[in-house]
Design an enzyme around this catalytic site. Sequence first.
Site, PDB file in Angstrom:
ATOM      1  N   GLY A  13       1.279   2.985 -11.400  1.00 14.43           N
ATOM      2  CA  GLY A  13       2.556   3.525 -10.951  1.00 14.43           C
ATOM      3  C   GLY A  13       3.621   3.380 -12.019  1.00 14.43           C
ATOM      4  N   ASP A 122      -2.309  -5.401 -13.702  1.00 14.91           N
ATOM      5  CA  ASP A 122      -3.504  -6.211 -13.961  1.00 14.91           C
ATOM      6  C   ASP A 122      -4.766  -5.350 -14.052  1.00 14.91           C
ATOM      7  OD1 ASP A 122      -2.764  -6.059 -11.054  1.00 14.91           O
ATOM      8  OD2 ASP A 122      -4.766  -6.897 -10.805  1.00 14.91           O
ATOM      9  N   ASP A 152       6.832  -5.147  -9.069  1.00 20.10           N
ATOM     10  CA  ASP A 152       6.603  -6.204  -8.080  1.00 20.10           C
ATOM     11  C   ASP A 152       6.716  -7.609  -8.681  1.00 20.10           C
ATOM     12  OD1 ASP A 152       6.111  -4.177  -6.318  1.00 20.10           O
ATOM     13  OD2 ASP A 152       3.941  -4.427  -6.296  1.00 20.10           O
TER      14      ASP A 152
END
Length: 401
Positions: A13, A122, A152
Amino acid sequence: MSTQKIAMLTAGGLAPCLSAAVGGLIARYTDLAPEAEIIGYRSGYKGLLLGDHLPVTPEVRAQAEVLLRHGGSPLGNSRIKLTNVKDCVKRGLVKEGQDPLKVAAERLAHDRITILHTIGGDDTNTTAADLAAYLEANGYHLTVVGLPKTIDNDVVPIRQTLGAWTAAEQGAIFAENIVNEQSANPRMLIVHEIMGRKCGWLTAATARAYRERLDRTAFLPEFGCERAHKEVDAVYLPEMPLDIEREAARLKERLDAKDCVTVFLSEGAGLDEIVAEIEGRGEVLGRDPFGHVKIDTINVGKWFADRFAPMIGAEKTLVVKSGHFCRSAAPNPADLRLIQGMVDLAVECGLKGVSGVIGHDEDQGGRLRAIEFPRIRGGKAFDPAAPWFAALLDQIGQGRP
């Protein structure tokens, strides 16, 4: 040392750092290794599989700093998981019987890439490590240096991921306008849904940034312009237990007192319960290539609003989502400084042949370094007991979990 050939890709994203990180890498390599060829694979691992790339020309090098002022990614992103063979075949990225990891690795060897920079979360960076391991086993050395991107802020063991500070600030700006809707209707409930599937850091940080902006705002309570009308009344995170009955009683008191209630809600708050409820009705929820439920099909904010509204006596409900507004922004000064520091080390590591993900290592005193790939993982939880957040809950009358 033989001439290096550098490749970059952005994946996953969006976050307010991708364009700036790409521009920073180009500028730094131009300073330290002007003879090195640089390319950018388009649309993340999709471009790598297809061999689709953009060259960094002398004109691009000369104007690379322009990219620091833009959101999004000049290279484009995609959500491709190289170990999801079925999905890669379905998308036409590999043929039946091909291993996407092998196809990508062979493309890197064919393109003579010696340094690969991956800018992503990740999954993006650990996939790059798998590529490097495959090539090493087949006699081709590839240095992989990742940059940690996610709004995040949930990558272990990295203290601060790129773009998260900007996303929180932009979420506060978004809320600053939306909250004025409370003046359009009596007894109004506003639910501000904020990105964060498993980690509530962004929601908490957005609430903090929003309230800091309120602290710098003048009001005129003598004529109906009161801070209370624009205050945050509740913050709900995935890491916090939620007693809906108790919270509804508290929010009803707030609604009775000031005619409006504003909730900052992480999109992952209560997610497991909501998914179980929906699937319990026999509905099938879509999932992405990584196996995650497509959270945009659930509408967590509406789920909460539908339950709270009748319990608190709201006459009008507004559910808004700030995620795409926040993640598409250009980086703010704080993130630009963070990006520059990480980019400088990323280029240094690339030229020295040191692989890893650049970040401030929480297990090594917060030192900025190339963190070993096996130690990188997502899902780092936010601690609601963090002093600044606990103080925020006290200030808005919610109390500590």
